[in-house]
Design a protein around this motif. Structure first.
Motif, PDB file in Angstrom:
ATOM      1  N   CYS B   9       0.834  -1.202   0.000  1.00  0.00           N
ATOM      2  CA  CYS B   9       0.000   0.000   0.000  1.00  0.00           C
ATOM      3  C   CYS B   9       0.868   1.252   0.000  1.00  0.00           C
ATOM      4  O   CYS B   9       1.573   1.531   0.958  1.00  0.00           O
ATOM      5  N   ASP B  10       0.809   2.016  -1.098  1.00  0.00           N
ATOM      6  CA  ASP B  10       1.552   3.259  -1.203  1.00  0.00           C
ATOM      7  C   ASP B  10       0.951   4.029  -2.379  1.00  0.00           C
ATOM      8  O   ASP B  10       0.568   3.426  -3.385  1.00  0.00           O
ATOM      9  N   GLY B  37      -5.884   4.687   1.525  1.00  0.00           N
ATOM     10  CA  GLY B  37      -6.197   3.989   2.763  1.00  0.00           C
ATOM     11  C   GLY B  37      -7.447   3.131   2.624  1.00  0.00           C
ATOM     12  O   GLY B  37      -7.497   1.989   3.086  1.00  0.00           O
ATOM     13  N   ALA B  40      -6.718   0.103   0.757  1.00  0.00           N
ATOM     14  CA  ALA B  40      -5.899  -0.803   1.578  1.00  0.00           C
ATOM     15  C   ALA B  40      -6.796  -1.688   2.449  1.00  0.00           C
ATOM     16  O   ALA B  40      -6.622  -2.908   2.503  1.00  0.00           O
ATOM     17  N   MET B  54       2.628  -0.698   4.481  1.00  0.00           N
ATOM     18  CA  MET B  54       1.724   0.454   4.468  1.00  0.00           C
ATOM     19  C   MET B  54       2.494   1.752   4.570  1.00  0.00           C
ATOM     20  O   MET B  54       3.303   1.937   5.481  1.00  0.00           O
ATOM     21  N   ASP B  55       2.233   2.647   3.639  1.00  0.00           N
ATOM     22  CA  ASP B  55       2.852   3.960   3.689  1.00  0.00           C
ATOM     23  C   ASP B  55       2.053   4.823   4.667  1.00  0.00           C
ATOM     24  O   ASP B  55       0.841   4.644   4.815  1.00  0.00           O
ATOM     25  N   MET B  58      -1.074   8.823   2.782  1.00  0.00           N
ATOM     26  CA  MET B  58      -1.817   8.418   1.578  1.00  0.00           C
ATOM     27  C   MET B  58      -3.097   9.235   1.517  1.00  0.00           C
ATOM     28  O   MET B  58      -3.616   9.660   2.557  1.00  0.00           O
ATOM     29  N   GLY B  63      -2.491   6.252   6.161  1.00  0.00           N
ATOM     30  CA  GLY B  63      -1.977   4.934   6.509  1.00  0.00           C
ATOM     31  C   GLY B  63      -2.296   4.528   7.928  1.00  0.00           C
ATOM     32  O   GLY B  63      -2.652   3.384   8.207  1.00  0.00           O
ATOM     33  N   MET B  81       5.075  -0.771   8.606  1.00  0.00           N
ATOM     34  CA  MET B  81       4.891   0.645   8.269  1.00  0.00           C
ATOM     35  C   MET B  81       6.089   1.161   7.495  1.00  0.00           C
ATOM     36  O   MET B  81       7.238   0.900   7.863  1.00  0.00           O
ATOM     37  N   SER B  83       7.929   4.576   6.197  1.00  0.00           N
ATOM     38  CA  SER B  83       7.850   6.007   6.471  1.00  0.00           C
ATOM     39  C   SER B  83       9.073   6.717   5.953  1.00  0.00           C
ATOM     40  O   SER B  83      10.116   6.110   5.711  1.00  0.00           O
TER      41      SER B  83
END
Lengths: 699, 123
Positions: B9-10, B37, B40, B54-55, B58, B63, B81, B83
């Motif tokens: 997810c990004d 999100g 996601a 997960m970014d 978003m 996120g 995560m 970051s």
């Protein structure tokens, strides 16, 4: 004024107040009633006052910090919630530790965990309300030329930078004076310890250094903290947690943890958070909290008076004894014979009459002496007796902490706190009971969801009960959990070759015997709380060493109950003396049902076990001579003593019955590696020694 | 048993590709991607991957909220995560919302894989 001699008294008093604080905290947590806060405040305030008078600065600071928070709760400036209660519990633990440290000369400088706690306390208090109060009067401080902080307790309680620089006025506290003056104490005592840490919980100081190139060290440190919180109770962090997100945080920090996990587990947990370069786990240097068993007992002054009276009467009887024996020797036959030679029959007659009289008096005096000695013995024994409540009192806190750690919801009830037990027995049963309680919480009572699915109320019930039974004190740990999984134990026992493969089910007694073998465990996972699964072998051994017995009753799905049967006193035991192979042995009366003779015609051998019929029951027969490995040369006769152990009856065949009497129990060290068939030894009236048989271990 | 599955997810294709390449080279199977999100959460519930990257930032549900929502529906979710530097407070929040570990951009393959292994081991 030499303060040192008040140190023990300070500790004793403080402990009583700490026990009260803990009880009030538990109650507050349960019902949220503000009346408890008043109790908390008073007790904390008292400790503060006493500490101030003793010059124990660290204790005073800490109690003052707690007091400030309690004050805010009392006034409503801060509401009671789970966080505050947790903080108060931590504060109480820290206070108990600091009291000990102070009395033992270790607490001149507040420790770093202590300071961290003070910070938490002060940050929990609403500043606007706190500044309105000033609990530390300044007049003496001003006299000593110290700067008096204008907003009172708030800044005084956060001495992070200069811990010892805060000058504290020694207050003439009206609540203090009576406590320190021993003159008018109503009872003569130094009471024993009532504040104790749960048995297997230990304090650990964990030093962590993150990899120098780790990104976002603050986050990483937080993850380490999360892992440690899963293993126990975090006491403090250094540097303080809020500094971890600063740019200046270098990834080096220390966490103080109360836990029952191994060091290896702790280390692994820390490393599993990632980016950990170094972790060391050690015991904190500044004194661990140990459970001290002070060698003192509380004695009611009236009991001492009774003892003194008895001794007084014994002294009088002693004098009578001396006079009477003197008179007797004066009336000796030789003198009478001498008088006969004088041919004065009147003198002879008088001498003989005097002698007969003296003998009668002697008889009376000896009887009186015997009676007084028995009474004295009984009174002294009674002074050793202590209500079990003293040991039971430390369990509610333990149960609460363990249940919380495991996510179990339960109600803990204690019954029979007034039942009395010999002092040394009381010290010894603490650990076994803790074991059983932990077991019940960990393996007995199910998680709330599981209970709901089983149609049970989500709140489990755990009962600790003490009752009297003939010559025994009975302590029971009962839970309404899932019971012990008989099938799992049976399967495991069969796999280990402990039980025949053709056995299809186990009785409660059989179950217990298997569980009590050391090293046996069916726990699928080892939880950090109760370690290797069951630990019942430890309990069984300890109880047996005390001359007691352990029993188990369990119903699958409904719960389990462990019963400890303990002799009322260790020191003296009523016993049946018997002759086996020419030697005298003592059988504790608490296990003896009856002594009788059996009819040899009823002797049978069933499945390899000899049995006889006694009073219409078929009872297993144990030939004691062969059991003890003694020669079986002559005829053994038909005397048997029927005994009871673990709910079963056995007939012990002995050579002769001698009689019943009280015997003084002396410790007995078995030869290393030998079977422990004996629970002690005693010296009989004629000076010969006799071994006291441990009935429970015979079969 | 098959290889472990990942949902990436990004909102940047570039980042998704980079993470995807690192994980594929290590034997993971990329079974889905998400750009927002909301996506996601949807794709997680649809695909139930072994692992999620997960970014933090978003569009349309950030996120952290996505982490919160996914963890609420599946407490055992394994979320890593991702970051940028200097987002410490946000990462803290993400961990508290349920993410099991984190990596910081620019990604070093070895660090990513170490973190992934920790996340998979944690449950």
């Amino acid at each position: 004024m030499d303060l040192a001699r008040y140190a023990e008294l300070f500790r004793t008093e403080s402990r009583e107040h700490l026990a009260e604080i803990e009880t009030a905290l538990l109650a507050l947590e349960r019902d949220g009633d503000p009346a408890h806060i008043a109790v908390l405040f008073r007790s904390t305030h008292t400790i503060k006052g006493m500490a101030a008078s003793m010059g124990y600065r660290a204790v005073e600071h800490l109690s003052h910090g707690l007091e400030t928070l309690l004050d805010a709760l009392r006034s409503g400036a801060r509401t009671v919630d789970a966080d505050v209660i947790a903080l108060l519990f931590d504060g109480t633990d820290a206070l108990a530790q600091s009291v000990n440290d102070a009395v033992e000369g270790r607490g001149h400088v507040p420790s770093s965990p202590g300071l961290a706690l003070l910070e938490r306390l002060s940050s929990a208090v609403d500043t606007t309300a706190a500044t309105a109060r000033s609990s530390l009067p300044d007049p003496t401080a001003a006299r000593h030329g110290t700067a008096s902080p204008p907003n009172g307790p708030q800044t005084a309680a956060t001495p992070v930078a200069t811990p010892v620089a805060v000058q504290v006025a020694t207050l003439p506290d009206p609540m203090l004076a009576p406590a320190l003056l021993p003159q008018d104490l109503g009872s003569l005592e130094l009471s024993d310890s009532m504040v104790a840490a749960p048995a297997a919980m230990a304090e650990r100081l964990i030093e962590i250094r993150l990899s120098p190139d780790a990104a976002l060290k603050g986050v990483r440190a937080l993850m380490v903290l999360g892992r440690l919180e899963a293993l126990g109770t975090v006491r403090s962090m250094n540097p303080a947690q809020h500094t971890w997100n600063d740019d200046s945080f270098d990834g080096t920090f220390t966490i103080a943890l109360g836990t029952s996990s191994d060091d290896a587990i702790i280390e692994a947990a820390v490393r599993a958070a990632g980016d950990v370069a170094r972790v060391t786990v050690r015991q904190p240097a500044a004194g661990q909290r140990e459970r001290e068993t002070l060698r003192h007992v509380r004695i009611d002054l009236r009991r001492l008076d009774t003892l003194l009276d008895l001794v007084g009467e014994l002294v009088i009887t002693r004098d009578r004894l001396v006079r009477t024996t003197d008179t007797l020797s004066d009336c000796s036959v030789d003198r009478a014979a001498g008088a006969r030679r004088e041919t004065d029959s009147a003198v002879t007659a008088r001498a003989l009459a005097d002698r007969a009289q003296a003998e009668r008096v002697l008889g009376t005096v000896v009887h009186d002496t015997a009676r007084l000695i028995s009474a004295l013995q009984e009174e002294v024994l009674r002074t050793r007796m202590v209500p079990v409540g003293q040991v039971f009192d430390r369990f509610p806190r333990l149960v609460r902490d363990v249940a919380r750690d495991l996510g179990k919801d339960l109600m803990f009830v204690t019954e029979g706190r007034d039942i009395e037990l010999d002092r040394s027995l009381l010290d010894a049963i603490g650990d076994p009971i803790v074991h059983l309680l932990r077991n019940a919480i960990d393996h007995g009572i199910e998680l709330p969801d599981a209970r709901r699915r089983a149609g049970k109320p989500p709140k489990g019930r755990l009962i600790l009960r003490a009752t009297r039974d003939r010559a025994a004190v009975v302590v029971q740990v009962e839970d309404d959990g899932g019971g012990i999984d008989r099938d799992a134990v049976l399967a495991r026992a069969q796999a280990q070759g402990l039980v025949d493969a053709d056995v299809t089910s186990l009785s409660d007694d059989g179950l217990l015997r298997i569980l009590a073998r050391s090293g046996f465990s069916t726990a699928a996972s080892v939880t950090s709380v109760s370690g290797r699964g069951v630990g019942i072998d430890v309990v069984a051994n300890r109880v047996r060493a005390l001359g007691g017995a352990l029993e188990l009753a369990t119903v699958t799905g409904r719960g389990s109950m462990f019963t400890l049967r303990l002799p009322v006193t260790l020191a003296i035991v009523r016993a049946l003396l018997v002759n086996i192979g020419g030697e005298t042995y003592a059988l504790p009366a608490s296990h003896v049902i009856e002594a009788l003779e059996y009819d040899p015609a009823t002797l049978l051998t069933l499945r390899g076990q000899e049995t006889v019929t006694l009073r219409d029951d078929v009872i297993p027969l144990l030939r004691m001579r062969s059991r003890f490995g003694l020669a079986q040369d002559c005829d053994e006769g038909t005397h048997v003593v029927m005994v009871e152990a673990a709910g079963r009856h056995t007939a012990l065949q002995v050579d002769a019955l001698i009689g019943q009497q009280d015997v003084v129990v002396k410790p007995y060290d078995a030869v290393y590696g030998a079977e422990t068939l004996f629970a002690g030894a005693t010296i009989l009236g004629d000076g010969t020694p006799a071994l006291i048989v441990d009935v429970g271990s015979l079969t | 048993m098959g290889s472990r599955t990942v949902l990436i997810c990004d909102d940047a294709i570039f980042m998704r590709t980079m993470v995807g390449d690192i994980l594929q080279a290590a034997g993971f199977e990329i079974i889905g991607e998400a750009e927002t999100g909301v996506q996601a959460v949807e794709r997680y519930l649809q695909l139930r991957p072994d692992l999620v990257t997960m970014d933090i930032v978003m569009p349309d549900m950030g996120g952290i909220d996505a982490v919160r929502e996914i963890t609420k529906q599946d407490p055992a979710a394994r979320i890593l995560m991702c970051s940028a530097m200097g987002q410490q407070a946000l990462v803290v929040e993400a961990i508290q919302a349920g993410a099991k570990d984190f990596v910081v951009k620019p990604f070093q393959p070895s660090r990513v894989l170490e973190a992934v292994n920790r996340v998979l081991a944690a449950a």
